[in-house]
Scaffold this motif. Structure first.
Motif, PDB file in Angstrom:
ATOM      1  N   LEU A   1       0.847  -1.194   0.000  1.00 45.83           N
ATOM      2  CA  LEU A   1       0.000   0.000   0.000  1.00 45.83           C
ATOM      3  C   LEU A   1       0.877   1.237   0.000  1.00 45.83           C
ATOM      4  O   LEU A   1       1.693   1.437   0.911  1.00 45.83           O
ATOM      5  CB  LEU A   1      -0.892  -0.019   1.240  1.00 45.83           C
TER       6      LEU A   1
ATOM      7  N   GLY B   1       2.890   8.754   6.784  1.00 43.15           N
ATOM      8  CA  GLY B   1       2.678   7.517   6.042  1.00 43.15           C
ATOM      9  C   GLY B   1       3.394   6.342   6.686  1.00 43.15           C
ATOM     10  O   GLY B   1       2.838   5.247   6.778  1.00 43.15           O
TER      11      GLY B   1
ATOM     12  N   LEU C   1       1.559   5.315   9.813  1.00 41.07           N
ATOM     13  CA  LEU C   1       0.296   4.633   9.528  1.00 41.07           C
ATOM     14  C   LEU C   1       0.503   3.241   8.936  1.00 41.07           C
ATOM     15  O   LEU C   1      -0.472   2.514   8.738  1.00 41.07           O
ATOM     16  CB  LEU C   1      -0.546   5.475   8.567  1.00 41.07           C
TER      17      LEU C   1
ATOM     18  N   PHE D   1       2.060   2.543   5.860  1.00 38.51           N
ATOM     19  CA  PHE D   1       2.176   2.454   4.407  1.00 38.51           C
ATOM     20  C   PHE D   1       3.509   1.809   4.034  1.00 38.51           C
ATOM     21  O   PHE D   1       4.518   1.974   4.725  1.00 38.51           O
ATOM     22  CB  PHE D   1       2.104   3.846   3.779  1.00 38.51           C
TER      23      PHE D   1
ATOM     24  N   LEU E   1      -5.109   9.900   4.133  1.00 33.22           N
ATOM     25  CA  LEU E   1      -4.125   8.842   4.375  1.00 33.22           C
ATOM     26  C   LEU E   1      -4.544   7.954   5.545  1.00 33.22           C
ATOM     27  O   LEU E   1      -4.360   6.728   5.499  1.00 33.22           O
ATOM     28  CB  LEU E   1      -2.753   9.445   4.644  1.00 33.22           C
ATOM     29  N   THR E   2      -5.098   8.560   6.582  1.00 37.75           N
ATOM     30  CA  THR E   2      -5.533   7.766   7.738  1.00 37.75           C
ATOM     31  C   THR E   2      -6.640   6.803   7.336  1.00 37.75           C
ATOM     32  O   THR E   2      -6.614   5.619   7.720  1.00 37.75           O
ATOM     33  CB  THR E   2      -6.014   8.693   8.865  1.00 37.75           C
TER      34      THR E   2
ATOM     35  N   ALA F   1      -5.176   3.945   5.154  1.00 38.07           N
ATOM     36  CA  ALA F   1      -4.394   2.964   5.914  1.00 38.07           C
ATOM     37  C   ALA F   1      -5.261   2.114   6.825  1.00 38.07           C
ATOM     38  O   ALA F   1      -5.056   0.899   6.937  1.00 38.07           O
ATOM     39  CB  ALA F   1      -3.326   3.684   6.732  1.00 38.07           C
ATOM     40  N   THR F   2      -6.242   2.727   7.478  1.00 39.04           N
ATOM     41  CA  THR F   2      -6.992   2.018   8.522  1.00 39.04           C
ATOM     42  C   THR F   2      -8.277   1.381   8.037  1.00 39.04           C
ATOM     43  O   THR F   2      -8.786   0.445   8.665  1.00 39.04           O
ATOM     44  CB  THR F   2      -7.323   2.971   9.680  1.00 39.04           C
TER      45      THR F   2
ATOM     46  N   GLY G   1      -7.337   0.010   3.052  1.00 37.84           N
ATOM     47  CA  GLY G   1      -6.356  -1.082   2.924  1.00 37.84           C
ATOM     48  C   GLY G   1      -6.921  -2.412   3.347  1.00 37.84           C
ATOM     49  O   GLY G   1      -6.851  -3.389   2.573  1.00 37.84           O
TER      50      GLY G   1
END
Length: 333
Positions: A8, A35, A38, A40, A319-320, A323-324, A327
C-alpha cells in the motif's frame, strides 16, 4: 477475483507557496513521516519543474530518508529529459545507500514539457543533439546496474578512479520503475527488466475503456518481462476515502471529482490521452469499485495519488482512512 493487496503506497505532488516554499516542503516531509507511522509500504513524490511543486525529488527523498526508517521512497516520475543520466545515477545511488536500500526511482522519457520555451536555458548548446528516447533510460540503467562509465580505472598520482559510477548501491537496479501510458512503453519496460508504474492516465490506442486499456498494458508488460506474472506493477489511481471526513471535506472532495469527470468521457488531444475517474466515497464503496476494475484485479501494489490542491489536514484524513479502512477492505493485512 482481485489479487489481495500486498503493498500500500501513496503519491503526493508537494505543492508550495512561492512566498514560503519551505513550509510546503516541510508539509510533504511530514506527510511521508505520517505515512510510515500509519504503516504504508511506500511514499512517492511527483516532480514539477519551473512550477510550485517539487523540482528536486531526489533531494526531498534524501531528507525523507533521514526522517523515516522503514517506508520505501519513490519518484513518480523523474522525466529524464531534464537529467544527465550519469549524474542522476550518482545521486540515486547515494540516496539509496543513505536510506538503507529503500529508494524506488520511477522514470519517463520524452522531450521536456514546454520544450521550445525551456531548451535555451536547459540545453543552450546541445538542444538539437539531445536524445530523449528510451536510450536515455538505458544509459541510466547501465550506470545504476554497474556497467562501465569510462574505459579507465586505477591510480593516477594520489587519486583513485573507478570505471563505474560511485557509489554502487546493491539492489537499486532491481528497484527501477518506468512510468508508462502506452503499449510500447509497457513492452519496453518489461524487456529491460524494470518495474512498471501505471497511473490514472493512459493512451487510448486500442480501446476507449480505461480499465481495459490499463489491463492490456499490464499484461503486455508482464508478457515481455523475464519474471512474467511475478513482474511488479503499481497502479496509481486518485482515491479519496471519506469515512472520517467532515461534511465540508466531503463536499470539497465531491466537487473536485465532479469538475474532473468530463475529461474521463473521451480521449483528449492528439495523443488521445484518457483519464480515469477519481474514486471518492467510503472505503467500502471504493473497494467495491476497485474490485470491479479489470486492471486492479491483476495488481497487488498501489500508490494511490493524493489530489493536488488539498490542504495538509485533508491529506492527513485521507491517508488515515486509506491505511486504517480502505487497505483492509482491499485485503491488505
Amino acid at each position: 477475483m482481485s489479487r489481495p493487496l500486498r503493498k500500500l503506497g501513496f503519491l503526493t505532488i508537494g505543492l508550495f507557496d512561492a512566498a514560503d516554499p519551505r513550509r510546503g516542503h516541510e508539509s510533504t516531509l511530514g506527510i511521508i513521516e505520517l505515512g510510515e507511522q500509519l504503516g504504508f509500504d511506500s511514499a512517492w513524490v511527483r516532480h514539477r519543474h519551473l512550477q510550485y511543486g517539487i523540482s528536486s525529488p531526489v533531494a526531498v527523498l534524501a531528507a525523507a530518508s533521514q526522517r523515516t526508517s522503514r517506508i520505501h521512497l519513490g519518484t513518480a516520475v523523474i522525466p529524464l529529459g531534464w537529467e544527465n543520466p550519469l549524474r542522476l545515477a550518482e545521486d540515486l545511488a547515494t540516496v539509496d545507500l543513505l536510506s538503507g536500500g529503500r529508494l524506488n526511482p520511477g522514470l519517463s522519457v520524452g522531450p521536456p514539457m514546454r520544450w521550445d520555451e525551456v531548451k535555451p536555458a536547459l540545453y543552450p548548446d546541445t538542444a538539437d543533439a539531445e536524445d530523449f528516447s528510451y536510450e536515455r533510460v538505458k544509459r541510466l540503467l547501465g550506470f545504476v546496474r554497474g556497467e562501465p562509465a569510462t574505459g579507465f580505472s586505477g591510480t593516477e598520482g594520489f587519486e583513485v578512479f573507478s570505471d563505474r559510477v560511485q557509489p554502487q548501491a546493491p539492489g537499486l537496479g532491481d528497484r527501477m520503475w518506468y512510468g508508462g501510458a502506452s503499449l510500447r512503453s509497457a513492452q519496453w519496460a518489461g524487456e529491460h527488466r524494470m518495474n512498471f508504474l501505471t497511473s490514472s492516465v493512459v493512451k487510448a490506442e486500442e480501446a476507449t475503456d480505461f480499465a481495459e486499456i490499463q489491463l492490456s498494458h499490464i499484461r503486455t508488460f508482464r508478457a515481455a518481462h523475464p519474471d512474467g506474472e511475478n513482474a511488479r506493477v503499481s497502479q496509481g489511481l486518485v482515491v479519496v476515502p471519506t469515512d472520517s471526513a467532515t461534511p465540508e471535506q466531503r463536499a470539497k472532495y465531491e466537487e473536485f471529482a465532479a469538475k474532473r469527470l468530463p475529461r474521463t468521457r473521451a480521449p483528449q488531444g492528439p495523443a488521445r490521452m484518457l483519464f480515469s475517474p477519481d474514486f471518492v466515497g467510503t472505503s467500502a464503496e471504493i473497494a467495491d469499485r476497485l474490485h470491479a476494475h479489470a486492471a486492479f484485479r491483476e495488481i497487488d501494489e498501489v500508490a494511490f495519488a493524493l489530489p493536488f490542491t488539498f490542504e495538509h489536514e485533508d491529506y492527513v484524513q485521507i491517508l488515515t482512512d486509506i491505511a486504517t479502512k480502505l487497505g483492509p477492505e482491499l485485503g491488505r493485512p
